[in-house]
Design a protein around this motif. Structure first.
Motif, PDB file in Angstrom:
ATOM      1  N   ASP A  27       9.337 -13.261  -4.551  1.00 47.10           N
ATOM      2  CA  ASP A  27       9.256 -12.565  -5.891  1.00 47.10           C
ATOM      3  C   ASP A  27       8.488 -11.268  -6.136  1.00 47.10           C
ATOM      4  N   GLY A  28       8.334 -10.472  -5.031  1.00 48.20           N
ATOM      5  CA  GLY A  28       7.950  -9.227  -4.872  1.00 48.20           C
ATOM      6  C   GLY A  28       6.523  -9.046  -5.517  1.00 48.20           C
ATOM      7  N   LEU A  29       5.360 -10.093  -5.272  1.00 51.74           N
ATOM      8  CA  LEU A  29       4.073 -10.103  -5.846  1.00 51.74           C
ATOM      9  C   LEU A  29       3.250  -9.927  -4.510  1.00 51.74           C
ATOM     10  N   TYR A  30       3.689  -9.848  -3.499  1.00 50.75           N
ATOM     11  CA  TYR A  30       2.692  -9.726  -2.294  1.00 50.75           C
ATOM     12  C   TYR A  30       3.412  -8.666  -1.627  1.00 50.75           C
ATOM     13  N   GLU A  31       2.471  -7.905  -0.836  1.00 48.77           N
ATOM     14  CA  GLU A  31       2.816  -6.978   0.249  1.00 48.77           C
ATOM     15  C   GLU A  31       1.901  -7.176   1.457  1.00 48.77           C
ATOM     16  N   LEU A  32       2.798  -7.606   2.860  1.00 47.50           N
ATOM     17  CA  LEU A  32       2.088  -7.995   3.821  1.00 47.50           C
ATOM     18  C   LEU A  32       1.459  -6.679   4.425  1.00 47.50           C
ATOM     19  N   THR A  33      -0.014  -6.622   4.560  1.00 46.13           N
ATOM     20  CA  THR A  33      -0.528  -5.281   4.812  1.00 46.13           C
ATOM     21  C   THR A  33      -1.006  -5.185   6.142  1.00 46.13           C
ATOM     22  N   ALA A  34      -1.729  -6.473   6.543  1.00 41.17           N
ATOM     23  CA  ALA A  34      -2.409  -6.595   7.689  1.00 41.17           C
ATOM     24  C   ALA A  34      -2.436  -7.925   8.270  1.00 41.17           C
ATOM     25  N   GLY A  35      -2.763  -8.173   9.641  1.00 39.34           N
ATOM     26  CA  GLY A  35      -2.440  -9.485  10.354  1.00 39.34           C
ATOM     27  C   GLY A  35      -3.162  -9.509  11.560  1.00 39.34           C
ATOM     28  N   ALA A  36      -3.571 -10.694  11.964  1.00 38.88           N
ATOM     29  CA  ALA A  36      -3.994 -11.010  13.208  1.00 38.88           C
ATOM     30  C   ALA A  36      -3.028 -12.166  13.787  1.00 38.88           C
ATOM     31  N   PHE A  37      -1.924 -11.662  14.388  1.00 40.17           N
ATOM     32  CA  PHE A  37      -0.660 -12.473  14.391  1.00 40.17           C
ATOM     33  C   PHE A  37      -0.911 -13.616  15.599  1.00 40.17           C
ATOM     34  N   SER A  38      -2.014 -13.067  16.578  1.00 38.61           N
ATOM     35  CA  SER A  38      -2.248 -13.878  17.879  1.00 38.61           C
ATOM     36  C   SER A  38      -3.559 -13.457  18.624  1.00 38.61           C
ATOM     37  N   SER A  39      -4.254 -14.589  19.022  1.00 39.99           N
ATOM     38  CA  SER A  39      -5.325 -14.178  19.734  1.00 39.99           C
ATOM     39  C   SER A  39      -5.179 -13.288  21.018  1.00 39.99           C
ATOM     40  N   ASP A  40      -4.139 -12.979  21.398  1.00 36.32           N
ATOM     41  CA  ASP A  40      -3.634 -12.022  22.226  1.00 36.32           C
ATOM     42  C   ASP A  40      -3.454 -10.632  21.609  1.00 36.32           C
ATOM     43  N   ALA A  41      -4.238  -9.666  21.722  1.00 33.28           N
ATOM     44  CA  ALA A  41      -4.033  -8.532  20.937  1.00 33.28           C
ATOM     45  C   ALA A  41      -2.941  -7.792  21.230  1.00 33.28           C
ATOM     46  N   ALA A  42      -2.319  -7.823  22.266  1.00 31.79           N
ATOM     47  CA  ALA A  42      -0.959  -7.128  22.733  1.00 31.79           C
ATOM     48  C   ALA A  42       0.139  -7.989  21.990  1.00 31.79           C
ATOM     49  N   LYS A  43       0.159  -9.066  21.796  1.00 31.17           N
ATOM     50  CA  LYS A  43       1.082 -10.003  21.019  1.00 31.17           C
ATOM     51  C   LYS A  43       0.942  -9.818  19.575  1.00 31.17           C
ATOM     52  N   SER A  44      -0.283  -9.531  19.202  1.00 31.60           N
ATOM     53  CA  SER A  44      -0.460  -9.150  17.821  1.00 31.60           C
ATOM     54  C   SER A  44       0.143  -8.118  17.442  1.00 31.60           C
ATOM     55  N   GLN A  45      -0.194  -7.028  18.333  1.00 34.05           N
ATOM     56  CA  GLN A  45       0.223  -5.646  17.957  1.00 34.05           C
ATOM     57  C   GLN A  45       1.814  -5.603  17.974  1.00 34.05           C
ATOM     58  N   ALA A  46       2.321  -6.475  19.180  1.00 34.10           N
ATOM     59  CA  ALA A  46       3.919  -6.474  19.131  1.00 34.10           C
ATOM     60  C   ALA A  46       4.416  -6.833  17.684  1.00 34.10           C
ATOM     61  N   THR A  47       4.035  -8.029  17.262  1.00 30.63           N
ATOM     62  CA  THR A  47       4.281  -8.806  15.964  1.00 30.63           C
ATOM     63  C   THR A  47       4.396  -7.536  14.875  1.00 30.63           C
ATOM     64  N   GLY A  48       3.047  -7.063  14.884  1.00 31.88           N
ATOM     65  CA  GLY A  48       2.955  -5.971  13.767  1.00 31.88           C
ATOM     66  C   GLY A  48       3.943  -4.792  13.883  1.00 31.88           C
ATOM     67  N   VAL A  49       4.508  -4.387  14.971  1.00 28.63           N
ATOM     68  CA  VAL A  49       5.503  -3.427  15.048  1.00 28.63           C
ATOM     69  C   VAL A  49       6.723  -3.961  14.312  1.00 28.63           C
ATOM     70  N   LEU A  50       7.104  -5.079  14.816  1.00 30.52           N
ATOM     71  CA  LEU A  50       8.376  -5.807  14.322  1.00 30.52           C
ATOM     72  C   LEU A  50       8.128  -6.032  12.901  1.00 30.52           C
ATOM     73  N   LEU A  51       7.047  -5.983  12.187  1.00 34.64           N
ATOM     74  CA  LEU A  51       6.939  -6.262  10.842  1.00 34.64           C
ATOM     75  C   LEU A  51       6.651  -5.032  10.129  1.00 34.64           C
ATOM     76  N   GLY A  52       6.685  -3.724  10.799  1.00 26.80           N
ATOM     77  CA  GLY A  52       6.417  -2.634  10.272  1.00 26.80           C
ATOM     78  C   GLY A  52       5.293  -2.175   9.783  1.00 26.80           C
ATOM     79  N   LEU A  53       4.111  -2.856  10.218  1.00 27.82           N
ATOM     80  CA  LEU A  53       2.855  -2.523   9.797  1.00 27.82           C
ATOM     81  C   LEU A  53       2.118  -1.324  10.569  1.00 27.82           C
ATOM     82  N   ALA A  54       1.099  -0.760   9.983  1.00 28.96           N
ATOM     83  CA  ALA A  54       0.499   0.289  10.453  1.00 28.96           C
ATOM     84  C   ALA A  54      -0.355  -0.177  11.644  1.00 28.96           C
ATOM     85  N   PRO A  55      -0.498   0.370  12.870  1.00 32.11           N
ATOM     86  CA  PRO A  55      -1.232  -0.088  14.119  1.00 32.11           C
ATOM     87  C   PRO A  55      -2.595  -0.357  13.593  1.00 32.11           C
ATOM     88  N   ASP A  56      -3.307   0.476  12.948  1.00 33.34           N
ATOM     89  CA  ASP A  56      -4.798   0.182  12.588  1.00 33.34           C
ATOM     90  C   ASP A  56      -4.912  -0.986  11.443  1.00 33.34           C
TER      91      ASP A  56
END
Length: 383
Positions: A27-56
């Motif tokens: 519905d366009g009411l949220y924007e995914l801005t940040a995430g901790a997608f995994s307790s493995d930092a590398a896997k979390s960063q990889a998911t962030g890349v796929l979702l187009g999030l800023a690395p920081d």
């Protein structure tokens, strides 16, 4: 302005994380801005890349996400944190998020235990923040139509209800292989005291109390572990007494071979009954004692305000699981907007599963397992 959303869990290969992201974006009411997608930092960063999030804005732990996002300027930091981890990893991040001023969307069941649920409720009340629990099936327009009909007394006093949730995916020892979903859902250390009753029985319980507007007061449970080697229940049936004196029957099974997710509820008053099931989610049957059955459909002009508020497309176009899930996110977002504007949201907007529902869901789990292990015929439902 869109609400800035952070997500904990839901990395690559996680089924429910993707569902949450689709639902939040619909519905366009949220924007995914940040995430901790995994307790493995590398896997979390990889998911962030796929979702187009800023690395920081992609973190290696939920502690990093909450701590660092809180330090950002108010106009930048996330406002809502969605937690989509297995339930044994719900309590700590939800507690920390609430204590640090974030509203929370939390997957079900709410926590690992009833004690955790009660503590989380106290934290939420002290924080002044809000929590939405994603009991998906309450988001369907015709489930809301059923609730509104019964609340208006259209079918008379409720006398009997049946709710069932059959699945077949655990008909064999799936946890013995590479099935990660089966592995944690059947592990007492990660799932808690219940298997099927915790995973899908809580959905059936929540649907029953939501649609009827009544609460369970007593129960008598038959809990089974059918598949050899399995540590938790995979099948069960419960006789229930409701707060108005009516009786109900709840069944939940993950060894019903051939079944998918056909959640179904039937409720009967003294004037008639109603029936809804997920395989035909756009339809609500209303069965009268003294006249022909009505077929009510999603998107039509004759349904009530709650069903209308939660429908997106004209009649004849199917709305399903993702839309129902999105209704929870939308109502929560609109509630937050109203709160922040100092306004009172209408009841149709405030209609989403809350932390109080989560506490009752955890109470159901512990009560039903205790009843199944007891030699007493009936036990009181305690919270």
């Amino acid at each position: 302005m869109k609400l800035r959303l952070g997500m904990i869990g839901g990395g690559q290969g996680a089924f429910i994380g993707a569902v949450h992201r689709i639902a939040a974006s619909l519905d366009g009411l949220y924007e995914l801005t940040a995430g901790a997608f995994s307790s493995d930092a590398a896997k979390s960063q990889a998911t962030g890349v796929l979702l187009g999030l800023a690395p920081d804005r992609v973190y290696g732990s939920y502690e990093e996400l909450i701590t660092q996002e809180k330090q950002r300027p108010a106009a930048e930091r996330v406002q809502v944190i969605s937690i989509v981890t297995p339930n044994y990893l719900h309590f700590a991040p939800a507690k920390m998020a609430l204590e640090n001023g974030f509203d929370v969307v939390l997957d079900k069941p709410m926590t690992f235990s009833l004690a955790e649920a009660k503590q989380l409720q106290a934290v939420a009340e002290a924080s002044g923040r809000l929590l939405c629990l994603t009991h998906t099936y309450t988001g369907y327009p015709m489930v809301k139509e059923a609730r509104q009909l019964l609340a208006a007394g259209a079918l008379g006093p409720i006398r009997k209800a049946y709710v069932e949730y059959p699945q077949g995916w655990l008909s064999s020892f799936e946890e013995g292989g590479a099935n990660k979903q089966a592995a944690w859902r059947t592990d007492p250390a990660r799932s808690g005291v219940a298997g099927a009753m915790g995973d899908i029985g809580t959905h059936a319980f929540n649907l029953l109390e939501y649609v009827t507007g009544l609460q369970v007061t007593r129960l008598c449970a038959d809990i089974n572990t059918v598949v050899p080697g399995r540590q938790l229940d995979d099948d069960g049936a419960v006789l229930l007494k409701l707060s108005n004196g009516a009786s109900a029957v709840l069944t939940a099974s993950q060894i019903a071979a051939g079944e998918e997710n056909n959640v179904r509820i039937r409720v009967y008053g003294d004037k008639g009954g109603l029936e809804w099931q997920q395989v035909d989610a756009n339809t609500l049957q209303v069965k009268w004692l003294d006249r022909p059955t009505e077929i009510r459909r999603t998107g039509t002009g004759y349904v009530g305000s709650f069903a209308q508020h939660n429908a997106r497309v004209p009649a004849g176009h199917p709305e399903g699981y993702l839309e129902a899930f999105a209704n929870l996110y939308r109502n929560f977002a609109l509630s937050l907007r109203a709160r922040d504007a100092g306004e009172t949201a209408p009841p149709e907007v405030l209609d989403y599963p809350s932390i109080a529902d989560g506490v009752r869901g955890m109470a159901f789990i512990e009560n039903v397992i205790a009843s199944g292990q007891s030699d007493k015929k009936w036990t009181e439902f305690t919270v």
